[in-house]
Design a protein around this motif. Structure first.
Motif, PDB file in Angstrom:
ATOM      1  N   ILE A 373       0.835  -1.101   0.201  1.00 17.22           N
ATOM      2  CA  ILE A 373      -0.098   0.044  -0.057  1.00 17.22           C
ATOM      3  C   ILE A 373       0.838   1.191   0.058  1.00 17.22           C
ATOM      4  O   ILE A 373       1.679   1.312   1.053  1.00 17.22           O
ATOM      5  N   GLY A 374       0.715   2.074  -0.981  1.00 21.55           N
ATOM      6  CA  GLY A 374       1.430   3.388  -1.132  1.00 21.55           C
ATOM      7  C   GLY A 374       1.493   4.358  -0.214  1.00 21.55           C
ATOM      8  O   GLY A 374       0.523   4.343   0.861  1.00 21.55           O
ATOM      9  N   ALA A 375       2.294   5.508  -0.472  1.00 22.53           N
ATOM     10  CA  ALA A 375       2.594   6.734   0.359  1.00 22.53           C
ATOM     11  C   ALA A 375       1.179   7.552   0.463  1.00 22.53           C
ATOM     12  O   ALA A 375       0.778   8.175   1.489  1.00 22.53           O
ATOM     13  N   ALA A 376       0.424   7.488  -0.763  1.00 21.84           N
ATOM     14  CA  ALA A 376      -0.991   8.312  -0.684  1.00 21.84           C
ATOM     15  C   ALA A 376      -1.984   8.014   0.461  1.00 21.84           C
ATOM     16  O   ALA A 376      -2.395   8.911   1.110  1.00 21.84           O
ATOM     17  N   PHE A 377      -2.008   6.730   0.529  1.00 23.66           N
ATOM     18  CA  PHE A 377      -3.016   6.081   1.718  1.00 23.66           C
ATOM     19  C   PHE A 377      -2.318   6.339   3.006  1.00 23.66           C
ATOM     20  O   PHE A 377      -3.119   6.943   3.982  1.00 23.66           O
ATOM     21  N   TRP A 378      -1.250   6.198   3.318  1.00 19.52           N
ATOM     22  CA  TRP A 378      -0.257   6.173   4.682  1.00 19.52           C
ATOM     23  C   TRP A 378      -0.593   7.778   4.976  1.00 19.52           C
ATOM     24  O   TRP A 378      -0.456   8.239   6.102  1.00 19.52           O
ATOM     25  N   SER A 379      -0.193   8.660   3.960  1.00 15.41           N
ATOM     26  CA  SER A 379      -0.249  10.143   4.241  1.00 15.41           C
ATOM     27  C   SER A 379      -1.299  10.515   4.862  1.00 15.41           C
ATOM     28  O   SER A 379      -1.502  11.423   5.816  1.00 15.41           O
ATOM     29  N   LEU A 380      -2.362  10.197   4.163  1.00 23.00           N
ATOM     30  CA  LEU A 380      -3.722  10.483   4.824  1.00 23.00           C
ATOM     31  C   LEU A 380      -4.034  10.040   6.214  1.00 23.00           C
ATOM     32  O   LEU A 380      -4.671  10.609   7.191  1.00 23.00           O
ATOM     33  N   LEU A 381      -3.615   8.673   6.388  1.00 26.25           N
ATOM     34  CA  LEU A 381      -3.938   8.158   7.766  1.00 26.25           C
ATOM     35  C   LEU A 381      -3.055   8.702   8.693  1.00 26.25           C
ATOM     36  O   LEU A 381      -3.296   9.128  10.060  1.00 26.25           O
ATOM     37  N   ALA A 382      -1.835   9.071   8.243  1.00 24.51           N
ATOM     38  CA  ALA A 382      -0.867   9.799   9.391  1.00 24.51           C
ATOM     39  C   ALA A 382      -1.346  11.202   9.806  1.00 24.51           C
ATOM     40  O   ALA A 382      -1.348  11.653  11.032  1.00 24.51           O
ATOM     41  N   GLY A 383      -1.681  12.050   8.678  1.00 27.44           N
ATOM     42  CA  GLY A 383      -2.263  13.428   8.752  1.00 27.44           C
ATOM     43  C   GLY A 383      -3.436  13.219   9.827  1.00 27.44           C
ATOM     44  O   GLY A 383      -3.635  13.971  10.799  1.00 27.44           O
ATOM     45  N   GLY A 384      -4.384  12.293   9.364  1.00 30.79           N
ATOM     46  CA  GLY A 384      -5.583  12.379  10.147  1.00 30.79           C
ATOM     47  C   GLY A 384      -5.489  11.889  11.568  1.00 30.79           C
ATOM     48  O   GLY A 384      -5.962  12.352  12.532  1.00 30.79           O
ATOM     49  N   LEU A 385      -4.419  10.999  11.973  1.00 30.11           N
ATOM     50  CA  LEU A 385      -3.976  10.307  13.154  1.00 30.11           C
ATOM     51  C   LEU A 385      -3.408  11.569  14.052  1.00 30.11           C
ATOM     52  O   LEU A 385      -3.945  11.914  15.219  1.00 30.11           O
ATOM     53  N   LEU A 386      -2.682  12.420  13.456  1.00 30.56           N
ATOM     54  CA  LEU A 386      -2.004  13.426  13.972  1.00 30.56           C
ATOM     55  C   LEU A 386      -3.088  14.602  14.496  1.00 30.56           C
ATOM     56  O   LEU A 386      -2.882  15.106  15.555  1.00 30.56           O
ATOM     57  N   LEU A 387      -3.995  14.777  13.560  1.00 31.61           N
ATOM     58  CA  LEU A 387      -4.865  15.822  13.669  1.00 31.61           C
ATOM     59  C   LEU A 387      -5.904  15.335  15.098  1.00 31.61           C
ATOM     60  O   LEU A 387      -6.213  15.997  15.774  1.00 31.61           O
ATOM     61  N   VAL A 388      -6.121  13.962  15.229  1.00 36.76           N
ATOM     62  CA  VAL A 388      -6.952  13.694  16.219  1.00 36.76           C
ATOM     63  C   VAL A 388      -6.189  13.924  17.442  1.00 36.76           C
ATOM     64  O   VAL A 388      -6.786  14.432  18.623  1.00 36.76           O
ATOM     65  N   VAL A 389      -4.807  13.294  17.456  1.00 36.12           N
ATOM     66  CA  VAL A 389      -3.943  13.527  18.753  1.00 36.12           C
ATOM     67  C   VAL A 389      -3.979  14.965  19.148  1.00 36.12           C
ATOM     68  O   VAL A 389      -3.964  15.228  20.125  1.00 36.12           O
ATOM     69  N   LEU A 390      -3.592  15.944  18.104  1.00 37.44           N
ATOM     70  CA  LEU A 390      -3.584  17.231  18.612  1.00 37.44           C
ATOM     71  C   LEU A 390      -4.848  17.952  19.078  1.00 37.44           C
ATOM     72  O   LEU A 390      -4.723  18.767  19.943  1.00 37.44           O
ATOM     73  N   ARG A 391      -6.088  17.238  18.719  1.00 38.21           N
ATOM     74  CA  ARG A 391      -7.188  17.907  19.077  1.00 38.21           C
ATOM     75  C   ARG A 391      -7.568  17.435  20.538  1.00 38.21           C
ATOM     76  O   ARG A 391      -8.360  18.059  21.244  1.00 38.21           O
ATOM     77  N   TYR A 392      -6.957  16.033  20.584  1.00 42.91           N
ATOM     78  CA  TYR A 392      -7.568  15.592  22.170  1.00 42.91           C
ATOM     79  C   TYR A 392      -6.503  16.191  23.210  1.00 42.91           C
ATOM     80  O   TYR A 392      -4.993  15.821  23.055  1.00 42.91           O
ATOM     81  N   ARG A 393      -6.635  16.706  24.107  1.00 41.59           N
ATOM     82  CA  ARG A 393      -5.925  17.329  25.193  1.00 41.59           C
ATOM     83  C   ARG A 393      -5.959  16.395  26.625  1.00 41.59           C
ATOM     84  O   ARG A 393      -7.160  16.188  26.971  1.00 41.59           O
ATOM     85  N   VAL A 394      -4.870  15.741  27.039  1.00 42.18           N
ATOM     86  CA  VAL A 394      -5.223  15.216  28.478  1.00 42.18           C
ATOM     87  C   VAL A 394      -5.363  16.289  29.463  1.00 42.18           C
ATOM     88  O   VAL A 394      -4.240  16.933  29.588  1.00 42.18           O
ATOM     89  N   ARG A 395      -6.306  16.089  30.381  1.00 40.83           N
ATOM     90  CA  ARG A 395      -6.656  17.073  31.347  1.00 40.83           C
ATOM     91  C   ARG A 395      -5.498  16.812  32.404  1.00 40.83           C
ATOM     92  O   ARG A 395      -5.360  15.764  32.794  1.00 40.83           O
ATOM     93  N   ASP A 396      -4.782  18.033  32.560  1.00 42.67           N
ATOM     94  CA  ASP A 396      -4.046  17.815  33.837  1.00 42.67           C
ATOM     95  C   ASP A 396      -4.601  17.949  35.271  1.00 42.67           C
ATOM     96  O   ASP A 396      -5.253  18.816  35.380  1.00 42.67           O
ATOM     97  N   PRO A 397      -4.549  16.971  36.166  1.00 38.16           N
ATOM     98  CA  PRO A 397      -5.496  16.804  37.280  1.00 38.16           C
ATOM     99  C   PRO A 397      -4.828  18.124  38.334  1.00 38.16           C
ATOM    100  O   PRO A 397      -5.740  18.792  39.110  1.00 38.16           O
ATOM    101  N   HIS A 398      -3.708  18.444  38.442  1.00 35.95           N
ATOM    102  CA  HIS A 398      -3.367  19.700  39.145  1.00 35.95           C
ATOM    103  C   HIS A 398      -4.114  20.985  38.669  1.00 35.95           C
ATOM    104  O   HIS A 398      -4.644  22.007  39.499  1.00 35.95           O
ATOM    105  N   ALA A 399      -4.078  21.084  37.294  1.00 40.48           N
ATOM    106  CA  ALA A 399      -4.748  22.300  36.699  1.00 40.48           C
ATOM    107  C   ALA A 399      -6.076  22.260  36.946  1.00 40.48           C
ATOM    108  O   ALA A 399      -6.764  23.144  37.217  1.00 40.48           O
ATOM    109  N   THR A 400      -6.626  20.990  37.095  1.00 37.35           N
ATOM    110  CA  THR A 400      -8.204  20.967  37.104  1.00 37.35           C
ATOM    111  C   THR A 400      -8.536  21.366  38.583  1.00 37.35           C
ATOM    112  O   THR A 400      -9.555  22.119  38.966  1.00 37.35           O
ATOM    113  N   GLU A 401      -7.749  20.981  39.489  1.00 37.17           N
ATOM    114  CA  GLU A 401      -7.935  21.444  41.095  1.00 37.17           C
ATOM    115  C   GLU A 401      -7.738  22.527  41.006  1.00 37.17           C
ATOM    116  O   GLU A 401      -8.570  23.462  42.005  1.00 37.17           O
ATOM    117  N   LEU A 402      -6.797  23.404  40.704  1.00 38.47           N
ATOM    118  CA  LEU A 402      -6.624  24.764  40.763  1.00 38.47           C
ATOM    119  C   LEU A 402      -7.984  25.669  40.190  1.00 38.47           C
ATOM    120  O   LEU A 402      -8.119  26.557  40.851  1.00 38.47           O
TER     121      LEU A 402
END
Length: 409
Positions: A373-402
């Motif tokens: 499977i060539g680069a065109a498919f993997w590029s969309l998969l990689a970009g989409g995965l990074l987009l999801v990761v960047l949109r998901y923010r792990v909440r800092d529990p200390h920041a939440t308490e503050l």
């Protein structure tokens, strides 16, 4: 006397619309047919099969222009998928050979038709960030756009006239820059005696059948990216171009036609046709006819021009085969520089998607292949995965308490 003057004016406008359509068809053909031949050859087609593919896409898109322009009285025009051909040119011959590529073409054609019939599928395509789709296209195009300059270092005497002609016409008559570059390439080919071995039989139009085979990896590697890049870079912009001139594109009938035509002609090399985007502006704008209700004449003339040029496909293929190394790649490369610039600009314009688009671009440009499977498919998969990761923010529990403490205060 006045009536005669009005008649002459109408005749003049009709002639102008016809000429606009002829110019659009001629420029569209000569500007990118080298890309189509290069793409088909890259995925395993022999010269006869590539010429057959060029012939059938010319006929089906020409017939589509005529049928839809006359039937709807709108300047609805069609074209081969230049981004799709570029995608093929950046691919490699799959392990199953050219017959599995034909199966991927049929798969893409079926997806076009299903998009017209299944609304959620159409919504899914529209939901793909245009920045990622353009980044994939730009990454694929990069490897093709640098070919003229690689070839220049190896064959300067053959490549320099092509590039100089393109450069001069780009400044003096932009629309004719790529056709002029092709004309310069023909002069180079004739001057080097490369056409001496071309016979009359090589110039006769004919169809070459390839029995399709369906391979999942090839459908994912070629068919799916071909569908996505054609939808996002051709069909959707084609609808938008018509909309800017006040026309409502018949998108469902057009997708059914282009999908059905692709499925039926794929065994002959018909890789993909779609609503035209760039050339649509030449036939749908006021330059074609001052009366918007009469611009369908330009769309019809464009279709007839494609039907006339279609039988020249074997001659184009023969020239491409006979050409010195790098000459046709140079023509294809300069033909795609404008498309590359547009795609790269659109890919990086959205600040929120810029990192994901950049990753998509570099993966597509890398040419990597995993499990066939060539680069065109993997590029969309990689970009989409990074987009999801960047949109998901792990909440800092200390920041939440503050934050909770501040709210309580």
């Amino acid at each position: 006397m006045r009536a005669q003057g009005l008649t002459l004016t109408r005749d003049s406008h009709r002639l102008h619309a016809i000429l606009a359509g002829v110019v659009a068809g001629f420029v569209g053909f000569t500007s990118s047919f080298a890309v189509v031949l290069t793409g088909l050859r890259a995925v395993g087609a022999d010269p006869d099969q590539a010429a057959s593919g060029l012939l059938v896409v010319c006929v089906t898109m020409g017939a589509g222009c005529v049928l839809f322009s006359v039937g709807t009285r709108l300047p609805v025009t069609m074209a081969w998928s230049t981004p799709g051909a570029a995608l093929l040119a950046g691919a490699a011959v799959p392990s199953g050979g050219y017959s599995t590529v034909i199966g991927a073409f049929i798969f893409a054609g079926a997806l076009y038709a299903l998009t017209a019939l299944i609304e959620p599928l159409g919504r899914g395509v529209r939901a793909i960030p245009t920045s990622l789709a353009n980044a994939m296209l730009a990454g694929v195009l990069l490897t093709l756009c640098i070919e003229p300059f690689r070839a220049l270092a190896d064959e300067p005497a053959a490549i320099l006239p092509v590039l100089l002609t393109w450069l001069i016409l780009l400044r003096a008559a932009r629309r004719w820059a790529v056709p002029g570059a092709f004309g310069a390439a023909v002069v180079v080919i004739v001057a080097t005696g490369s056409l001496d071995n071309v016979s009359g039989a090589d110039l006769v139009p004919h169809l070459s059948w390839t029995t399709p085979h369906f391979d999942v990896a090839t459908m994912i590697a070629i068919g799916l990216p071909l569908y996505l890049v054609t939808m996002t870079s051709q069909n959707l912009p084609g609808v938008a171009v018509l909309g800017t001139f006040g026309y409502h594109a018949p998108i469902r009938p057009a997708l059914l036609y282009t999908g059905g035509a692709t499925v039926l002609t794929a065994p002959f090399g018909g890789y993909s046709i779609n609503l035209s985007a760039i050339t649509a502006a030449l036939t749908a704008g006021p330059e074609a006819h001052p009366d918007p209700s009469r611009r369908w004449i330009a769309g019809t003339a464009m279709g007839v021009t494609y039907l006339v040029l279609g039988p020249l496909a074997p001659a184009g293929a023969a020239i491409a085969v006979a050409a010195p190394a790098g000459v046709i790649a140079a023509v294809a490369g300069v033909a795609l520089i404008g498309t590359f610039g547009t795609a790269a600009s659109a890919a990086l314009a959205d600040l929120g998607h810029r990192e994901a688009a950049a990753l998509t671009f570099v993966v597509a440009a890398s040419g990597m292949a995993v499990q066939g499977i060539g680069a065109a498919f993997w590029s969309l998969l990689a970009g989409g995965l990074l987009l999801v990761v960047l949109r998901y923010r792990v909440r800092d529990p200390h920041a939440t308490e503050l934050q909770n403490a501040r709210s309580a205060d």
